[in-house]
Design a protein around this motif. Structure first.
Motif, PDB file in Angstrom:
ATOM      1  N   ILE A   1     -14.158   4.940  -5.081  1.00 41.84           N
ATOM      2  CA  ILE A   1     -12.873   4.957  -4.387  1.00 41.84           C
ATOM      3  C   ILE A   1     -12.419   3.514  -4.209  1.00 41.84           C
ATOM      4  O   ILE A   1     -13.063   2.732  -3.496  1.00 41.84           O
ATOM      5  N   ALA A   2     -11.347   3.154  -4.883  1.00 41.58           N
ATOM      6  CA  ALA A   2     -10.847   1.783  -4.820  1.00 41.58           C
ATOM      7  C   ALA A   2     -10.127   1.567  -3.499  1.00 41.58           C
ATOM      8  O   ALA A   2      -9.018   2.051  -3.284  1.00 41.58           O
ATOM      9  N   HIS A   3     -10.766   0.837  -2.608  1.00 44.74           N
ATOM     10  CA  HIS A   3     -10.266   0.625  -1.256  1.00 44.74           C
ATOM     11  C   HIS A   3      -9.024  -0.269  -1.273  1.00 44.74           C
ATOM     12  O   HIS A   3      -9.107  -1.463  -1.550  1.00 44.74           O
ATOM     13  N   ARG A   4      -7.874   0.356  -1.042  1.00 48.41           N
ATOM     14  CA  ARG A   4      -6.575  -0.348  -1.117  1.00 48.41           C
ATOM     15  C   ARG A   4      -6.324  -0.883  -2.529  1.00 48.41           C
ATOM     16  O   ARG A   4      -5.620  -1.870  -2.707  1.00 48.41           O
ATOM     17  N   GLY A   5      -6.906  -0.239  -3.520  1.00 45.57           N
ATOM     18  CA  GLY A   5      -6.879  -0.733  -4.887  1.00 45.57           C
ATOM     19  C   GLY A   5      -8.048  -1.674  -5.115  1.00 45.57           C
ATOM     20  O   GLY A   5      -9.022  -1.670  -4.357  1.00 45.57           O
ATOM     21  N   ALA A   6      -7.973  -2.478  -6.138  1.00 42.90           N
ATOM     22  CA  ALA A   6      -9.000  -3.511  -6.360  1.00 42.90           C
ATOM     23  C   ALA A   6      -8.656  -4.682  -5.454  1.00 42.90           C
ATOM     24  O   ALA A   6      -8.294  -5.779  -5.900  1.00 42.90           O
ATOM     25  N   SER A   7      -8.788  -4.450  -4.144  1.00 41.48           N
ATOM     26  CA  SER A   7      -8.262  -5.403  -3.161  1.00 41.48           C
ATOM     27  C   SER A   7      -9.083  -6.671  -3.053  1.00 41.48           C
ATOM     28  O   SER A   7      -8.656  -7.633  -2.405  1.00 41.48           O
ATOM     29  N   GLY A   8     -10.264  -6.704  -3.692  1.00 38.95           N
ATOM     30  CA  GLY A   8     -11.003  -7.954  -3.748  1.00 38.95           C
ATOM     31  C   GLY A   8     -10.482  -8.897  -4.817  1.00 38.95           C
ATOM     32  O   GLY A   8     -10.816 -10.080  -4.827  1.00 38.95           O
ATOM     33  N   HIS A   9      -9.619  -8.357  -5.694  1.00 36.72           N
ATOM     34  CA  HIS A   9      -9.110  -9.139  -6.827  1.00 36.72           C
ATOM     35  C   HIS A   9      -7.601  -9.380  -6.777  1.00 36.72           C
ATOM     36  O   HIS A   9      -7.120 -10.345  -7.364  1.00 36.72           O
ATOM     37  N   ARG A  10      -6.851  -8.486  -6.144  1.00 33.07           N
ATOM     38  CA  ARG A  10      -5.398  -8.581  -6.076  1.00 33.07           C
ATOM     39  C   ARG A  10      -4.943  -8.234  -4.655  1.00 33.07           C
ATOM     40  O   ARG A  10      -5.659  -7.549  -3.925  1.00 33.07           O
ATOM     41  N   PRO A  11      -3.758  -8.685  -4.242  1.00 28.95           N
ATOM     42  CA  PRO A  11      -3.274  -8.297  -2.921  1.00 28.95           C
ATOM     43  C   PRO A  11      -3.303  -6.778  -2.746  1.00 28.95           C
ATOM     44  O   PRO A  11      -2.895  -6.031  -3.625  1.00 28.95           O
ATOM     45  N   GLU A  12      -3.810  -6.339  -1.613  1.00 28.15           N
ATOM     46  CA  GLU A  12      -4.042  -4.912  -1.364  1.00 28.15           C
ATOM     47  C   GLU A  12      -2.762  -4.090  -1.390  1.00 28.15           C
ATOM     48  O   GLU A  12      -1.681  -4.569  -1.089  1.00 28.15           O
ATOM     49  N   HIS A  13      -2.937  -2.830  -1.758  1.00 30.49           N
ATOM     50  CA  HIS A  13      -1.841  -1.856  -1.773  1.00 30.49           C
ATOM     51  C   HIS A  13      -0.647  -2.332  -2.598  1.00 30.49           C
ATOM     52  O   HIS A  13       0.502  -2.317  -2.153  1.00 30.49           O
ATOM     53  N   THR A  14      -0.953  -2.758  -3.809  1.00 34.93           N
ATOM     54  CA  THR A  14       0.092  -3.100  -4.772  1.00 34.93           C
ATOM     55  C   THR A  14      -0.204  -2.348  -6.069  1.00 34.93           C
ATOM     56  O   THR A  14      -1.345  -1.946  -6.327  1.00 34.93           O
ATOM     57  N   VAL A  15       0.822  -2.173  -6.877  1.00 37.11           N
ATOM     58  CA  VAL A  15       0.624  -1.530  -8.173  1.00 37.11           C
ATOM     59  C   VAL A  15      -0.406  -2.307  -8.992  1.00 37.11           C
ATOM     60  O   VAL A  15      -1.242  -1.718  -9.701  1.00 37.11           O
ATOM     61  N   ALA A  16      -0.384  -3.629  -8.888  1.00 34.13           N
ATOM     62  CA  ALA A  16      -1.352  -4.449  -9.625  1.00 34.13           C
ATOM     63  C   ALA A  16      -2.776  -4.155  -9.182  1.00 34.13           C
ATOM     64  O   ALA A  16      -3.696  -4.073 -10.012  1.00 34.13           O
ATOM     65  N   ALA A  17      -2.991  -4.005  -7.882  1.00 34.03           N
ATOM     66  CA  ALA A  17      -4.328  -3.722  -7.364  1.00 34.03           C
ATOM     67  C   ALA A  17      -4.805  -2.338  -7.772  1.00 34.03           C
ATOM     68  O   ALA A  17      -5.969  -2.146  -8.149  1.00 34.03           O
ATOM     69  N   TYR A  18      -3.909  -1.358  -7.722  1.00 38.91           N
ATOM     70  CA  TYR A  18      -4.287   0.001  -8.117  1.00 38.91           C
ATOM     71  C   TYR A  18      -4.572   0.072  -9.620  1.00 38.91           C
ATOM     72  O   TYR A  18      -5.535   0.717 -10.058  1.00 38.91           O
TER      73      TYR A  18
END
Length: 330
Positions: free
Chosen positions: A34-51
């Motif tokens: 389960i990607a927590h807020r997306g890949a939030s360790g790599h990109r700003p959380e809760h963005t299309v880029a993070a997801y």
């Protein structure tokens, strides 16, 4: 178009749809990622880029936390206070205010004071100082409908189902200000045919009240988020009357000290018929227990040995490595 030709065209479309290869389902033979807020360790959380990056790294589910705009649109933000995750302070300095949210007094900028059109003007930024800020100011705030569309698109592109794991944030607070989250959430799921028991969806909440209400309104699986220490067998049996799983802090599964002994939480939850999803695994030393020796993969593997059914992680690539999965990014 003549009726006969229209009929033939419809038959052709149906046949074409039937010829599409079926997507690989979400795995059931291992813990889900389960990607927590997306890949939030790599990109700003809760963005299309993070997801998007999360799915490329192997995530089975992407997690959008949901709050409401002034005009009742669900958007993905970890909190309704967005001063720390967007550039709102520079664009709307006059909107700063103070509110009491679930008993906590907060000063900042709140999504319910902005229309969706106004929030579209904002750009996300990294919340934690020790993570990269190279992507600050690049990505807008997505709506829940956009996240659902993204999951569908990413899944079709990769030939596998990508699930969504929305959390209702402060549902009682939102209901009290006339912006309840649940009707819009269910409407979006129903519009995409996702209001069914086998849908690749979990709805999560720290409040049991809205989960108890949702149990009678949807067939989607529900997860109760808990951080309480007294998670007794009796309490877990009660949770099983309105939820399908529990989302527990990993410190409730095993304490952080070097001589940690696993608790009974996983076994007791399974005995009650509940899935166990642990949150939140993070790779930075500040978050890792000393016994992992600075190796975040070791934490993942410990959770797997203890029998969890799912893992929330800021770094889905690390979780995938801990599950011995081959890299999937293209």
């Amino acid at each position: 178009m003549p009726p006969r030709r229209a009929l033939c065209f419809a038959v052709l479309l149906a046949a074409t749809a039937c010829m599409r290869p079926a997507l690989q389902p979400v795995p059931t033979d291992r813990p889900i990622i389960i990607a927590h807020r997306g890949a939030s360790g790599h990109r700003p959380e809760h963005t299309v880029a993070a997801y998007t990056l999360a799915v490329e790294m192997g995530a089975d589910f992407i997690e959008p936390d949901l709050v409401s705009t002034k005009d009742g649109v669900l958007v993905a933000r970890h909190e309704n206070e967005i001063g720390g995750t967007t550039d709102v302070a520079s664009k709307f300095p006059e909107r700063r205010t103070r509110k009491v949210v679930d008993g906590d007094t907060m000063t900042g900028w709140f999504t319910e004071d902005f229309t969706l059109a106004e929030l579209r003007m904002l750009r996300a930024r990294e919340r934690l100082s020790f993570r990269s800020h190279a992507y600050d100011g690049q990505f807008p705030i997505p709506t829940f409908d956009e996240v659902l569309a993204l999951a569908d698109s990413l899944g079709r592109a990769r030939g596998r189902v990508v699930g969504v794991y929305p959390e209702t944030k402060h549902p009682s607070y939102h209901r009290a200000i006339g912006l309840p989250l649940e009707p819009a959430l269910l409407a979006s799921l129903r519009a995409r045919g996702l209001d069914r028991r086998d849908a690749p969806v979990y709805i999560q909440s720290f409040e049991d009240g809205n989960l108890r209400a949702l149990r009678g309104q949807t067939r989607v699986r529900l997860v109760y988020l808990v951080s309480e220490r007294a998670l007794t067998p009796a309490r877990l049996r009660d949770i099983a009357t309105f939820a399908d799983g529990v989302g527990v802090n990993q410190r409730l599964v095993v304490a952080p000290d070097s001589a940690a002994v696993p608790s009974r939480v996983i076994r007791d939850a399974h005995d009650a018929g509940l899935k166990v999803h642990v949150w939140t695994l993070r790779s930075e030393p500040v978050f890792l227990a000393a016994r992992y020796g600075g190796d975040p993969v070791a934490e993942v593997r410990e959770m797997v040995r203890l029998g969890v059914d799912g893992i929330f992680g800021d770094f889905p690539d690390v979780v995938a490595r801990g599950l011995d999965l081959a890299p999937t990014r293209r």
